[in-house]
Design a protein around this motif. Structure first.
Motif, PDB file in Angstrom:
ATOM      1  N   UNK A 151       7.457 -12.568  -2.141  1.00  0.00           N
ATOM      2  CA  UNK A 151       7.053 -13.882  -2.631  1.00  0.00           C
ATOM      3  C   UNK A 151       5.658 -13.914  -3.241  1.00  0.00           C
ATOM      4  N   UNK A 152       4.935 -12.811  -3.178  1.00  0.00           N
ATOM      5  CA  UNK A 152       3.581 -12.784  -3.745  1.00  0.00           C
ATOM      6  C   UNK A 152       3.645 -12.610  -5.261  1.00  0.00           C
ATOM      7  N   UNK A 153       2.489 -12.808  -5.902  1.00  0.00           N
ATOM      8  CA  UNK A 153       2.333 -12.590  -7.338  1.00  0.00           C
ATOM      9  C   UNK A 153       1.346 -11.438  -7.513  1.00  0.00           C
ATOM     10  N   UNK A 154       1.601 -10.559  -8.488  1.00  0.00           N
ATOM     11  CA  UNK A 154       0.767  -9.370  -8.650  1.00  0.00           C
ATOM     12  C   UNK A 154       0.331  -9.206 -10.098  1.00  0.00           C
ATOM     13  N   UNK A 155      -0.953  -8.861 -10.274  1.00  0.00           N
ATOM     14  CA  UNK A 155      -1.475  -8.433 -11.564  1.00  0.00           C
ATOM     15  C   UNK A 155      -1.829  -6.960 -11.438  1.00  0.00           C
ATOM     16  N   UNK A 156      -1.236  -6.113 -12.282  1.00  0.00           N
ATOM     17  CA  UNK A 156      -1.476  -4.673 -12.251  1.00  0.00           C
ATOM     18  C   UNK A 156      -1.937  -4.218 -13.628  1.00  0.00           C
ATOM     19  N   UNK A 157      -3.114  -3.589 -13.688  1.00  0.00           N
ATOM     20  CA  UNK A 157      -3.725  -3.215 -14.961  1.00  0.00           C
ATOM     21  C   UNK A 157      -3.781  -1.691 -15.097  1.00  0.00           C
ATOM     22  N   UNK A 158      -3.294  -1.173 -16.220  1.00  0.00           N
ATOM     23  CA  UNK A 158      -3.428   0.229 -16.605  1.00  0.00           C
ATOM     24  C   UNK A 158      -2.862   1.162 -15.520  1.00  0.00           C
ATOM     25  N   UNK A 159      -3.690   1.917 -14.828  1.00  0.00           N
ATOM     26  CA  UNK A 159      -3.177   2.794 -13.770  1.00  0.00           C
ATOM     27  C   UNK A 159      -2.437   1.990 -12.714  1.00  0.00           C
ATOM     28  N   UNK A 160      -2.916   0.778 -12.440  1.00  0.00           N
ATOM     29  CA  UNK A 160      -2.233  -0.097 -11.481  1.00  0.00           C
ATOM     30  C   UNK A 160      -0.815  -0.411 -11.911  1.00  0.00           C
ATOM     31  N   UNK A 161      -0.621  -0.578 -13.210  1.00  0.00           N
ATOM     32  CA  UNK A 161       0.725  -0.783 -13.751  1.00  0.00           C
ATOM     33  C   UNK A 161       1.571   0.471 -13.581  1.00  0.00           C
ATOM     34  N   UNK A 162       1.022   1.615 -13.939  1.00  0.00           N
ATOM     35  CA  UNK A 162       1.793   2.858 -13.923  1.00  0.00           C
ATOM     36  C   UNK A 162       2.283   3.224 -12.529  1.00  0.00           C
ATOM     37  N   UNK A 163       1.456   3.019 -11.515  1.00  0.00           N
ATOM     38  CA  UNK A 163       1.859   3.436 -10.164  1.00  0.00           C
ATOM     39  C   UNK A 163       2.941   2.536  -9.579  1.00  0.00           C
ATOM     40  N   UNK A 164       3.159   1.365 -10.164  1.00  0.00           N
ATOM     41  CA  UNK A 164       4.249   0.504  -9.691  1.00  0.00           C
ATOM     42  C   UNK A 164       5.599   0.938 -10.247  1.00  0.00           C
ATOM     43  N   UNK A 165       5.593   1.871 -11.198  1.00  0.00           N
ATOM     44  CA  UNK A 165       6.830   2.326 -11.809  1.00  0.00           C
ATOM     45  C   UNK A 165       7.545   3.389 -11.003  1.00  0.00           C
ATOM     46  N   UNK A 166       8.611   3.921 -11.605  1.00  0.00           N
ATOM     47  CA  UNK A 166       9.418   4.935 -10.909  1.00  0.00           C
ATOM     48  C   UNK A 166       8.685   6.263 -10.831  1.00  0.00           C
ATOM     49  N   UNK A 167       8.033   6.673 -11.928  1.00  0.00           N
ATOM     50  CA  UNK A 167       7.367   7.966 -11.918  1.00  0.00           C
ATOM     51  C   UNK A 167       6.346   8.054 -13.045  1.00  0.00           C
ATOM     52  N   UNK A 168       5.452   9.049 -12.928  1.00  0.00           N
ATOM     53  CA  UNK A 168       4.420   9.319 -13.917  1.00  0.00           C
ATOM     54  C   UNK A 168       4.368  10.829 -14.131  1.00  0.00           C
ATOM     55  N   UNK A 169       4.319  11.251 -15.380  1.00  0.00           N
ATOM     56  CA  UNK A 169       4.181  12.667 -15.707  1.00  0.00           C
ATOM     57  C   UNK A 169       2.757  12.922 -16.163  1.00  0.00           C
ATOM     58  N   UNK A 170       2.113  13.952 -15.586  1.00  0.00           N
ATOM     59  CA  UNK A 170       0.724  14.228 -15.950  1.00  0.00           C
ATOM     60  C   UNK A 170       0.653  15.171 -17.147  1.00  0.00           C
TER      61      UNK A 170
END
Length: 235
Positions: free
Chosen positions: A87-106
Protein backbone atom coordinates in the motif's frame (compact mmCIF):
# COMPACT_ATOMS: atom_id res chain seq x y z
CA UNK A 1 -7.09 15.90 4.28
CA UNK A 2 -5.21 13.50 6.58
CA UNK A 3 -4.34 14.64 10.08
CA UNK A 4 -1.97 11.78 10.96
CA UNK A 5 1.71 12.07 10.20
CA UNK A 6 2.83 10.95 6.74
CA UNK A 7 6.02 8.91 7.06
CA UNK A 8 8.64 9.09 4.31
CA UNK A 9 11.27 6.34 4.34
CA UNK A 10 14.54 7.52 2.82
CA UNK A 11 16.31 4.25 2.04
CA UNK A 12 20.11 3.94 2.01
CA UNK A 13 21.01 7.65 1.94
CA UNK A 14 24.56 6.62 2.84
CA UNK A 15 24.82 4.38 -0.24
CA UNK A 16 22.47 5.80 -2.90
CA UNK A 17 23.33 9.47 -2.56
CA UNK A 18 25.58 10.35 -5.49
CA UNK A 19 23.30 12.94 -7.08
CA UNK A 20 21.57 14.49 -4.02
CA UNK A 21 18.43 12.46 -4.73
CA UNK A 22 17.82 12.38 -0.98
CA UNK A 23 16.48 15.89 -1.56
CA UNK A 24 13.33 14.29 -2.97
CA UNK A 25 12.35 13.23 0.56
CA UNK A 26 12.86 16.81 1.74
CA UNK A 27 10.67 18.12 -1.08
CA UNK A 28 7.86 15.72 -0.18
CA UNK A 29 8.00 16.61 3.52
CA UNK A 30 8.10 20.35 2.79
CA UNK A 31 5.15 20.25 0.41
CA UNK A 32 3.13 18.33 2.99
CA UNK A 33 4.09 20.93 5.61
CA UNK A 34 2.92 23.75 3.33
CA UNK A 35 -0.43 21.93 3.05
CA UNK A 36 -0.73 21.70 6.83
CA UNK A 37 -0.08 17.95 6.87
CA UNK A 38 2.49 16.64 9.40
CA UNK A 39 5.33 14.65 7.86
CA UNK A 40 8.36 12.77 9.12
CA UNK A 41 11.41 11.62 7.15
CA UNK A 42 12.92 8.36 8.44
CA UNK A 43 16.52 7.91 7.28
CA UNK A 44 17.38 4.23 7.00
CA UNK A 45 21.09 3.59 6.51
CA UNK A 46 22.74 0.32 5.50
CA UNK A 47 23.34 -0.78 9.10
CA UNK A 48 19.68 -0.47 10.08
CA UNK A 49 16.60 -2.63 9.64
CA UNK A 50 14.28 -0.69 7.32
CA UNK A 51 10.83 0.44 8.42
CA UNK A 52 8.06 -1.51 6.70
CA UNK A 53 5.07 0.74 7.39
CA UNK A 54 6.03 4.01 5.68
CA UNK A 55 3.54 5.81 3.48
CA UNK A 56 6.26 6.73 0.97
CA UNK A 57 9.67 5.29 0.17
CA UNK A 58 12.46 7.13 -1.65
CA UNK A 59 15.45 5.48 -3.35
CA UNK A 60 18.22 7.48 -5.01
CA UNK A 61 21.02 6.95 -7.49
CA UNK A 62 24.51 5.55 -7.05
CA UNK A 63 27.52 4.12 -8.83
CA UNK A 64 27.87 0.46 -9.83
CA UNK A 65 29.34 -0.88 -6.58
CA UNK A 66 26.79 0.97 -4.48
CA UNK A 67 24.01 -0.24 -6.74
CA UNK A 68 24.96 -3.91 -6.35
CA UNK A 69 25.21 -3.51 -2.58
CA UNK A 70 21.79 -1.85 -2.51
CA UNK A 71 20.27 -4.68 -4.56
CA UNK A 72 21.59 -7.31 -2.14
CA UNK A 73 20.46 -5.23 0.84
CA UNK A 74 16.96 -4.96 -0.59
CA UNK A 75 16.80 -8.68 -1.34
CA UNK A 76 17.79 -9.41 2.26
CA UNK A 77 14.82 -7.41 3.54
CA UNK A 78 11.86 -9.19 1.99
CA UNK A 79 9.37 -7.48 4.32
CA UNK A 80 10.45 -4.14 2.85
CA UNK A 81 9.97 -5.49 -0.67
CA UNK A 82 6.48 -6.58 0.30
CA UNK A 83 5.78 -3.10 1.70
CA UNK A 84 6.93 -1.50 -1.56
CA UNK A 85 4.58 -3.75 -3.53
CA UNK A 86 1.77 -3.17 -1.02
CA UNK A 87 0.00 0.00 0.00
CA UNK A 88 2.99 2.35 0.11
CA UNK A 89 4.09 4.71 -2.67
CA UNK A 90 7.69 4.63 -3.93
CA UNK A 91 9.94 6.99 -5.88
CA UNK A 92 13.02 5.23 -7.30
CA UNK A 93 15.68 7.22 -9.18
CA UNK A 94 18.38 5.83 -11.51
CA UNK A 95 20.13 3.00 -9.61
CA UNK A 96 17.11 2.91 -7.30
CA UNK A 97 14.95 2.18 -10.34
CA UNK A 98 17.28 -0.50 -11.69
CA UNK A 99 17.48 -2.51 -8.47
CA UNK A 100 13.68 -2.81 -8.34
CA UNK A 101 13.77 -4.72 -11.63
CA UNK A 102 14.30 -8.39 -12.39
CA UNK A 103 18.01 -8.15 -13.15
CA UNK A 104 20.95 -5.92 -14.09
CA UNK A 105 23.90 -6.80 -16.32
CA UNK A 106 27.21 -5.10 -15.54
CA UNK A 107 29.91 -3.94 -17.97
CA UNK A 108 31.72 -7.27 -17.58
CA UNK A 109 28.66 -9.18 -18.75
CA UNK A 110 27.68 -10.60 -15.37
CA UNK A 111 23.97 -10.55 -14.55
CA UNK A 112 22.86 -9.67 -11.02
CA UNK A 113 19.45 -10.21 -9.47
CA UNK A 114 17.22 -7.28 -8.66
CA UNK A 115 14.31 -7.24 -6.26
CA UNK A 116 11.87 -8.36 -8.98
CA UNK A 117 9.31 -5.74 -8.02
CA UNK A 118 9.21 -4.19 -11.50
CA UNK A 119 9.08 -6.01 -14.84
CA UNK A 120 12.23 -4.40 -16.21
CA UNK A 121 15.79 -5.43 -17.08
CA UNK A 122 18.87 -3.22 -17.34
CA UNK A 123 22.02 -3.71 -19.41
CA UNK A 124 24.97 -1.35 -20.03
CA UNK A 125 24.91 1.16 -22.89
CA UNK A 126 27.94 1.61 -25.10
CA UNK A 127 27.94 5.35 -24.37
CA UNK A 128 26.88 7.00 -21.11
CA UNK A 129 23.77 9.19 -21.32
CA UNK A 130 24.59 12.59 -19.82
CA UNK A 131 22.69 15.85 -20.09
CA UNK A 132 19.35 17.56 -19.77
CA UNK A 133 16.25 15.55 -20.61
CA UNK A 134 12.63 16.59 -21.24
CA UNK A 135 9.73 14.15 -21.46
CA UNK A 136 5.96 14.15 -21.84
CA UNK A 137 4.79 12.51 -18.62
CA UNK A 138 2.25 9.70 -18.99
CA UNK A 139 0.73 10.40 -15.55
CA UNK A 140 -2.51 12.32 -16.19
CA UNK A 141 -2.29 15.99 -15.22
CA UNK A 142 1.46 16.10 -14.60
CA UNK A 143 2.56 17.52 -17.97
CA UNK A 144 6.19 17.79 -19.03
CA UNK A 145 9.06 16.56 -16.87
CA UNK A 146 12.62 17.87 -16.94
CA UNK A 147 15.79 16.69 -15.25
CA UNK A 148 19.42 15.74 -15.64
CA UNK A 149 20.30 12.21 -16.66
CA UNK A 150 23.69 10.60 -16.02
CA UNK A 151 23.56 6.85 -16.48
CA UNK A 152 25.02 4.03 -18.49
CA UNK A 153 22.04 1.77 -17.97
CA UNK A 154 19.68 0.84 -20.79
CA UNK A 155 16.42 -0.32 -19.24
CA UNK A 156 13.91 -2.47 -21.13
CA UNK A 157 10.30 -2.51 -19.95
CA UNK A 158 8.13 -5.60 -19.97
CA UNK A 159 5.23 -5.60 -22.41
CA UNK A 160 2.70 -4.67 -19.70
CA UNK A 161 4.90 -2.03 -18.02
CA UNK A 162 4.14 1.63 -18.67
CA UNK A 163 6.84 4.27 -19.10
CA UNK A 164 6.78 7.38 -16.95
CA UNK A 165 7.48 9.63 -19.94
CA UNK A 166 7.95 9.84 -23.69
CA UNK A 167 11.21 11.59 -24.53
CA UNK A 168 11.22 14.97 -26.27
CA UNK A 169 14.95 15.53 -25.89
CA UNK A 170 17.57 13.39 -24.20
CA UNK A 171 18.04 9.62 -24.01
CA UNK A 172 15.87 8.05 -21.30
CA UNK A 173 15.62 4.26 -21.02
CA UNK A 174 17.04 3.58 -24.51
CA UNK A 175 13.81 1.63 -24.95
CA UNK A 176 11.57 2.44 -27.92
CA UNK A 177 8.00 1.51 -28.65
CA UNK A 178 5.81 3.00 -31.39
CA UNK A 179 8.65 5.27 -32.49
CA UNK A 180 9.12 7.23 -29.25
CA UNK A 181 11.99 6.84 -26.80
CA UNK A 182 10.68 6.09 -23.33
CA UNK A 183 11.81 7.15 -19.88
CA UNK A 184 11.24 5.60 -16.49
CA UNK A 185 8.43 3.40 -15.20
CA UNK A 186 4.94 4.24 -13.99
CA UNK A 187 2.73 1.90 -11.94
CA UNK A 188 -0.14 2.61 -9.59
CA UNK A 189 2.24 2.73 -6.61
CA UNK A 190 5.77 3.20 -8.03
CA UNK A 191 7.42 5.99 -9.99
CA UNK A 192 10.82 5.08 -11.42
CA UNK A 193 12.94 7.55 -13.37
CA UNK A 194 16.45 8.45 -14.54
CA UNK A 195 15.79 12.14 -13.86
CA UNK A 196 17.97 13.83 -11.26
CA UNK A 197 17.68 17.40 -10.12
CA UNK A 198 16.34 16.30 -7.60
CA UNK A 199 13.44 15.34 -9.84
CA UNK A 200 10.70 16.43 -7.42
CA UNK A 201 12.26 19.86 -6.89
CA UNK A 202 12.20 20.45 -10.64
CA UNK A 203 8.81 18.81 -11.19
CA UNK A 204 6.43 19.71 -8.34
CA UNK A 205 3.39 18.26 -10.12
CA UNK A 206 5.02 14.83 -9.95
CA UNK A 207 5.64 15.34 -6.22
CA UNK A 208 1.98 16.22 -5.72
CA UNK A 209 0.92 13.11 -7.65
CA UNK A 210 2.95 10.93 -5.26
CA UNK A 211 1.51 12.75 -2.25
CA UNK A 212 -2.04 12.35 -3.54
CA UNK A 213 -1.49 8.62 -4.00
CA UNK A 214 0.06 8.29 -0.54
CA UNK A 215 -2.59 10.27 1.33
CA UNK A 216 -5.63 9.21 -0.68
CA UNK A 217 -6.57 12.86 -1.13
CA UNK A 218 -5.95 15.32 -3.94
CA UNK A 219 -3.06 17.57 -2.96
CA UNK A 220 -3.57 21.16 -4.05
CA UNK A 221 -1.00 22.75 -6.32
CA UNK A 222 1.11 25.42 -4.64
CA UNK A 223 2.13 28.82 -5.94
CA UNK A 224 5.88 28.81 -5.32
CA UNK A 225 7.60 32.04 -6.44
CA UNK A 226 9.79 31.72 -9.56
CA UNK A 227 8.89 28.04 -9.97
CA UNK A 228 7.28 28.49 -13.39
CA UNK A 229 10.06 30.77 -14.62
CA UNK A 230 12.71 28.25 -13.55
CA UNK A 231 10.96 25.39 -15.38
CA UNK A 232 10.58 27.55 -18.49
CA UNK A 233 14.37 27.63 -18.77
CA UNK A 234 14.40 23.86 -19.31
CA UNK A 235 11.11 23.05 -21.08
Amino acid sequence: MPTSTVTIGLLLPDVLSTYSDAGNATVLAKRLHWQGIPAEVLRCTADQSPPTSCDIYVLGGGEDTAQLFAAQWLLSHRALCQAITGSSVTLAVCAGLQILGRCMTDVSGFTHAGAGILDIETRPRRVRAVGEIVTDCTVPGVGKLCGFENHRGATTLGTETRPLGLVRSGVGNCDRRLGRRREGVYTDRIIGTYLHGPVLARNPALADHLLSRATGHTVKSLDVPDQTALRDTYL
